[in-house]
Write an enzyme that holds these catalytic residues in place. Structure first.
Site, PDB file in Angstrom:
ATOM      1  CE1 TYR A  43      -4.170   1.563  -0.783  1.00 29.68           C
ATOM      2  CE2 TYR A  43      -3.555   3.215   1.397  1.00 29.68           C
ATOM      3  CZ  TYR A  43      -4.634   2.453   0.659  1.00 29.68           C
ATOM      4  OH  TYR A  43      -5.227   2.939   0.245  1.00 29.68           O
ATOM      5  CE  LYS A  98     -20.750 -19.976 -16.135  1.00 22.71           C
ATOM      6  NZ  LYS A  98     -21.289 -20.081 -16.533  1.00 22.71           N
TER       7      LYS A  98
END
Length: 419
Positions: A43, A98
């Site tokens: 970060y 899925k």
């Protein structure tokens, strides 16, 4: 299925989705995040460096982020499985499923996105605005005719693969099975009389693709609830249906199925009668894919016409038409060459790859995983089983090569596919 069996499935399915944690997917880290230095790189301030690189060249998103191995599975819940329009949130278990399949079979990081919208254009705009986050978009469980407009418009607006699996995934697997079945029956698809029962998303896509793969339009009859699609019934010929107008005789389903070589059912249960089956051509092919209840019972077909080769949408009969045979590997190949779309050449390559794998000797571990005693190419084994490990290399490689050859790939073919 008996009431006791249905209750058992209900209880097991709910427990599976709820325990030990709710849902079927989660986010996993790909980089260390244990020390202060790790966090500095992950970060602030370290993350600013790839930000600048991507701002200078958007292609660098493929170097420094997970974009290149990610697929969004997007639905509005208007056509959930066979359950209908139950809304976006109700579709979430299907979309998570899925995502599980994408990861399990092709190593793709997929995330589900359920969109609530007021208009089709609002849905299209929403997907367009987030599409660049991903390497590809799998549209799912969107009702016809809106699904056709949505997919076409997004393909125009986006530079990544946009693919409605209910249309084209179904078409690819179905066509592979039908072509192998027709071949086993000693026929050629270009000589066959073909009847498609159903004119929704799957019916239209399967019909389009079968014709692209050799079926002759003059021998092809699409049937909806009002009968054969003909020019003398224009009040019903809206949306995609006019492309399939055929005035060459038949007006009813019964008329169309007389002497038909191939029947593809993508409609609803019990629509085809025993008498209609009896009057189909010798050595015909029936794919009755309505799920869970087919257009005509497979056991009835086998009793009346043992010469007919049968496929269904169910796992408890041979030759299940299952989209998991296609979409994970199709997207794998497309992502691996950064294809800007999924075109006809890529879909045909996937279809031919499926046909080819079915004709290979089946490894013992696949037979075991399929929980059967034997698998060999023939009338009861027209298409591979999803757990066949050869599918990934065979189909993804064929798709990637087709993308390169057709000019929609943005990077060269990976070495693994150079065979």
């Amino acid at each position: 299925m008996s009431n006791d069996a249905k209750q058992l499935l209900h209880d097991r399915a709910l427990a599976y989705h709820e325990n030990p944690v709710p849902g079927k997917i989660k986010i996993a880290l790909t980089k260390p995040a244990e020390t202060a230095d790790d966090l500095t790189l992950a970060y602030s301030p370290g993350v600013a460096e790839p930000v600048r690189e991507i701002a200078d060249n958007p292609d660098n998103a493929y170097r420094f982020t997970g974009k290149g191995n990610s697929v969004a599975i997007i639905s509005n819940g208007t056509a959930i499985l066979g359950l209908g329009n139950l809304g976006p949130l109700a579709s979430k278990p299907v979309m998570e499923g899925k995502a599980l399949l994408f990861n399990r079979f092709a190593g793709i990081d997929a995330i589900d996105i359920e969109v609530k919208h007021k208009t089709v254009d609002e849905f299209i705009t929403t997907v367009e605005c987030i599409a660049d986050t991903f390497g590809g978009v799998n549209l799912e469980d969107i009702k016809a005719p809106e699904c056709f407009e949505i997919e076409r418009e997004l393909q125009k607006r986006c530079r990544i693969p946009i693919f409605h699996d209910d249309q084209h995934g179904t078409a690819i697997v179905t066509t592979a099975g039908i072509l192998n079945a027709v071949e086993l029956q000693g026929k050629k698809i270009e000589d066959c009389k073909v009847v498609c029962v159903g004119a929704g998303a799957a019916g239209v896509a399967c019909s389009d693709f079968l014709i692209k793969c050799g079926a002759k339009k003059e021998n092809f009859f699409m049937v909806d609830r009002h009968g054969v699609i003909r020019s003398d019934r224009p009040q019903y010929n809206n949306g995609e249906k006019p492309r399939f107008i055929n005035d060459a005789g038949p007006k009813t389903l019964e008329d169309a199925l007389r002497d038909a070589d191939v029947m593809l059912g993508v409609s609803g249960p019990g629509l085809v009668t025993e008498d209609e089956v009896k009057h189909m051509a010798d050595k015909a092919v029936i794919f009755a894919c309505s799920n869970p209840d087919p257009e005509v019972d497979p056991e009835t077909i086998a009793k009346l016409r043992p010469d007919i080769i049968i496929g269904t949408g169910r796992s408890d009969y041979p030759n299940q038409i299952n989209n998991v045979l296609c979409f994970p590997f199709l997207f794998r190949g497309a992502l691996d060459v950064r294809a800007t779309c999924i075109n006809d050449e890529m879909m045909k390559a996937a279809m031919e790859g499926l046909r080819a794998v079915a004709k290979l000797p089946v490894p013992a571990e696949v037979v075991k995983a399929a929980q059967v005693d034997h698998l060999e190419y023939g009338r009861d084994y027209l298409i591979p089983k999803p757990m066949d490990p050869r599918l990934r290399l065979q189909i993804s490689g064929a798709v990637a090569r087709a993308a390169v050859d057709s000019g929609v790939a943005q990077i060269p073919l990976p070495e693994i596919y150079k065979i």
